[in-house]
Motif scaffolding. Structure first.
Motif, PDB file in Angstrom:
ATOM      1  N   ALA A  89       0.836  -1.208   0.000  1.00 34.00           N
ATOM      2  CA  ALA A  89       0.000   0.000   0.000  1.00 34.00           C
ATOM      3  C   ALA A  89       0.871   1.258   0.000  1.00 34.00           C
ATOM      4  O   ALA A  89       0.575   2.226  -0.715  1.00 34.00           O
ATOM      5  CB  ALA A  89      -0.943  -0.004   1.200  1.00 34.00           C
ATOM      6  N   ASN A 117      -5.622  -0.305 -10.555  1.00 35.96           N
ATOM      7  CA  ASN A 117      -5.259  -1.470  -9.743  1.00 35.96           C
ATOM      8  C   ASN A 117      -3.851  -1.896 -10.117  1.00 35.96           C
ATOM      9  O   ASN A 117      -3.538  -2.051 -11.296  1.00 35.96           O
ATOM     10  CB  ASN A 117      -6.219  -2.640  -9.988  1.00 35.96           C
ATOM     11  CG  ASN A 117      -7.610  -2.357  -9.502  1.00 35.96           C
ATOM     12  OD1 ASN A 117      -7.800  -1.597  -8.568  1.00 35.96           O
ATOM     13  ND2 ASN A 117      -8.584  -2.949 -10.137  1.00 35.96           N
ATOM     14  N   THR A 153      -5.204  -0.703  -4.854  1.00 39.91           N
ATOM     15  CA  THR A 153      -6.039   0.266  -5.557  1.00 39.91           C
ATOM     16  C   THR A 153      -5.854   1.622  -4.889  1.00 39.91           C
ATOM     17  O   THR A 153      -5.883   1.717  -3.659  1.00 39.91           O
ATOM     18  CB  THR A 153      -7.524  -0.138  -5.489  1.00 39.91           C
ATOM     19  OG1 THR A 153      -7.648  -1.461  -5.988  1.00 39.91           O
ATOM     20  CG2 THR A 153      -8.386   0.800  -6.287  1.00 39.91           C
ATOM     21  N   ARG A 209      -5.399   1.045  -0.981  1.00 41.55           N
ATOM     22  CA  ARG A 209      -5.975  -0.112  -0.304  1.00 41.55           C
ATOM     23  C   ARG A 209      -5.341  -1.377  -0.871  1.00 41.55           C
ATOM     24  O   ARG A 209      -5.452  -1.658  -2.059  1.00 41.55           O
ATOM     25  CB  ARG A 209      -7.477  -0.158  -0.491  1.00 41.55           C
ATOM     26  CG  ARG A 209      -8.100  -1.403   0.147  1.00 41.55           C
ATOM     27  CD  ARG A 209      -9.569  -1.300   0.181  1.00 41.55           C
ATOM     28  NE  ARG A 209      -9.859  -0.199   1.102  1.00 41.55           N
ATOM     29  CZ  ARG A 209     -11.068   0.117   1.512  1.00 41.55           C
ATOM     30  NH1 ARG A 209     -12.100  -0.546   1.102  1.00 41.55           N
ATOM     31  NH2 ARG A 209     -11.259   1.113   2.338  1.00 41.55           N
ATOM     32  N   THR A 240      -5.184  -5.471  -0.871  1.00 36.63           N
ATOM     33  CA  THR A 240      -6.013  -6.632  -0.577  1.00 36.63           C
ATOM     34  C   THR A 240      -5.153  -7.884  -0.686  1.00 36.63           C
ATOM     35  O   THR A 240      -4.535  -8.133  -1.717  1.00 36.63           O
ATOM     36  CB  THR A 240      -7.198  -6.730  -1.558  1.00 36.63           C
ATOM     37  OG1 THR A 240      -7.932  -5.509  -1.491  1.00 36.63           O
ATOM     38  CG2 THR A 240      -8.101  -7.891  -1.203  1.00 36.63           C
ATOM     39  N   ASN A 253      -8.248 -11.825   1.060  1.00 34.49           N
ATOM     40  CA  ASN A 253      -9.558 -11.287   1.442  1.00 34.49           C
ATOM     41  C   ASN A 253      -9.513 -10.364   2.653  1.00 34.49           C
ATOM     42  O   ASN A 253     -10.522 -10.153   3.308  1.00 34.49           O
ATOM     43  CB  ASN A 253     -10.571 -12.414   1.684  1.00 34.49           C
ATOM     44  CG  ASN A 253     -10.839 -13.213   0.433  1.00 34.49           C
ATOM     45  OD1 ASN A 253     -10.877 -12.652  -0.658  1.00 34.49           O
ATOM     46  ND2 ASN A 253     -11.011 -14.505   0.580  1.00 34.49           N
ATOM     47  N   LYS A 254      -8.347  -9.833   2.961  1.00 31.68           N
ATOM     48  CA  LYS A 254      -8.216  -8.823   4.016  1.00 31.68           C
ATOM     49  C   LYS A 254      -7.755  -7.530   3.365  1.00 31.68           C
ATOM     50  O   LYS A 254      -6.939  -7.536   2.445  1.00 31.68           O
ATOM     51  CB  LYS A 254      -7.200  -9.254   5.074  1.00 31.68           C
ATOM     52  CG  LYS A 254      -7.658 -10.417   5.911  1.00 31.68           C
ATOM     53  CD  LYS A 254      -6.631 -10.721   6.977  1.00 31.68           C
ATOM     54  CE  LYS A 254      -7.036 -11.916   7.803  1.00 31.68           C
ATOM     55  NZ  LYS A 254      -6.022 -12.260   8.796  1.00 31.68           N
ATOM     56  N   ASN A 255      -8.266  -6.407   3.854  1.00 30.24           N
ATOM     57  CA  ASN A 255      -7.901  -5.103   3.323  1.00 30.24           C
ATOM     58  C   ASN A 255      -7.022  -4.353   4.308  1.00 30.24           C
ATOM     59  O   ASN A 255      -7.294  -4.343   5.507  1.00 30.24           O
ATOM     60  CB  ASN A 255      -9.151  -4.275   3.016  1.00 30.24           C
ATOM     61  CG  ASN A 255      -9.941  -4.843   1.868  1.00 30.24           C
ATOM     62  OD1 ASN A 255      -9.371  -5.267   0.873  1.00 30.24           O
ATOM     63  ND2 ASN A 255     -11.247  -4.867   2.000  1.00 30.24           N
ATOM     64  N   TYR A 256      -5.995  -3.718   3.776  1.00 29.26           N
ATOM     65  CA  TYR A 256      -5.093  -2.885   4.552  1.00 29.26           C
ATOM     66  C   TYR A 256      -5.065  -1.528   3.860  1.00 29.26           C
ATOM     67  O   TYR A 256      -4.831  -1.453   2.658  1.00 29.26           O
ATOM     68  CB  TYR A 256      -3.691  -3.494   4.593  1.00 29.26           C
ATOM     69  CG  TYR A 256      -3.658  -4.884   5.172  1.00 29.26           C
ATOM     70  CD1 TYR A 256      -3.387  -5.076   6.518  1.00 29.26           C
ATOM     71  CD2 TYR A 256      -3.907  -6.000   4.388  1.00 29.26           C
ATOM     72  CE1 TYR A 256      -3.364  -6.355   7.063  1.00 29.26           C
ATOM     73  CE2 TYR A 256      -3.892  -7.278   4.931  1.00 29.26           C
ATOM     74  CZ  TYR A 256      -3.623  -7.446   6.260  1.00 29.26           C
ATOM     75  OH  TYR A 256      -3.607  -8.703   6.792  1.00 29.26           O
ATOM     76  N   THR A 257      -5.312  -0.461   4.616  1.00 32.67           N
ATOM     77  CA  THR A 257      -5.452   0.869   4.022  1.00 32.67           C
ATOM     78  C   THR A 257      -4.402   1.820   4.564  1.00 32.67           C
ATOM     79  O   THR A 257      -4.149   1.860   5.767  1.00 32.67           O
ATOM     80  CB  THR A 257      -6.859   1.433   4.317  1.00 32.67           C
ATOM     81  OG1 THR A 257      -7.821   0.509   3.824  1.00 32.67           O
ATOM     82  CG2 THR A 257      -7.064   2.769   3.647  1.00 32.67           C
TER      83      THR A 257
END
Length: 135
Positions: free
Chosen positions: A51, A68, A89, A117, A119, A122-126
């Motif tokens: 990210a 992306n 993204t 963001r 991914t 299936n986990k998101n880190y922002t």
């Protein structure tokens, strides 16, 4: 005449085995939880770095906002390497980044809050940071 007891009984042996089993299971659970926690930390660090790379790419090329990008993390256990794909993204949260920097003293703000963001599994880190275009 008094009979002296020698040795240990079967019940004492069974109780000792039961106690040792409970302790062994507890230690095994702690070791497993620690290994899984370490793996999650490594994956989270990889996604966080991806990210941050997305933010840095936007700083270098404003046209990448809204695209992306794919990054790869390599997890090694000493004998094999596992490659994990991270999708990043980017988008503008608020503000505007012009392609050309504003002239000095014009009072025009050329900064924007950008979010990247990542991914992974299936986990998101922002990650959010300001991106500016100065002269």
């Amino acid at each position: 005449m008094e009979i002296k007891k020698l040795g240990i009984s079967l019940i004492e042996v069974l109780v000792a085995i039961f106690i040792v089993g409970i302790v062994a299971l507890s230690i095994a659970h702690l070791m497993t939880a620690s290994a899984l926690g370490t793996r999650d930390d490594i994956l989270g660090m990889c996604a966080w770095q991806a990210a941050l790379s997305g933010i840095e790419e936007v700083r270098g090329n404003r046209t990448l906002i809204g695209t992306n990008r794919n990054f790869t993390c390599i997890l090694s256990n000493g004998t094999t390497n596992n490659m994990m794909n991270v999708q990043v993204t980017t988008r503008v949260i608020r503000g505007n980044i012009s392609n050309t920097p504003p002239s000095e003293g014009s009072g025009i703000n050329s900064c924007a809050l950008v979010e990247a963001r990542a991914t992974l599994l299936n986990k998101n880190y922002t990650v959010r940071d300001m991106v500016c275009n100065f002269q």
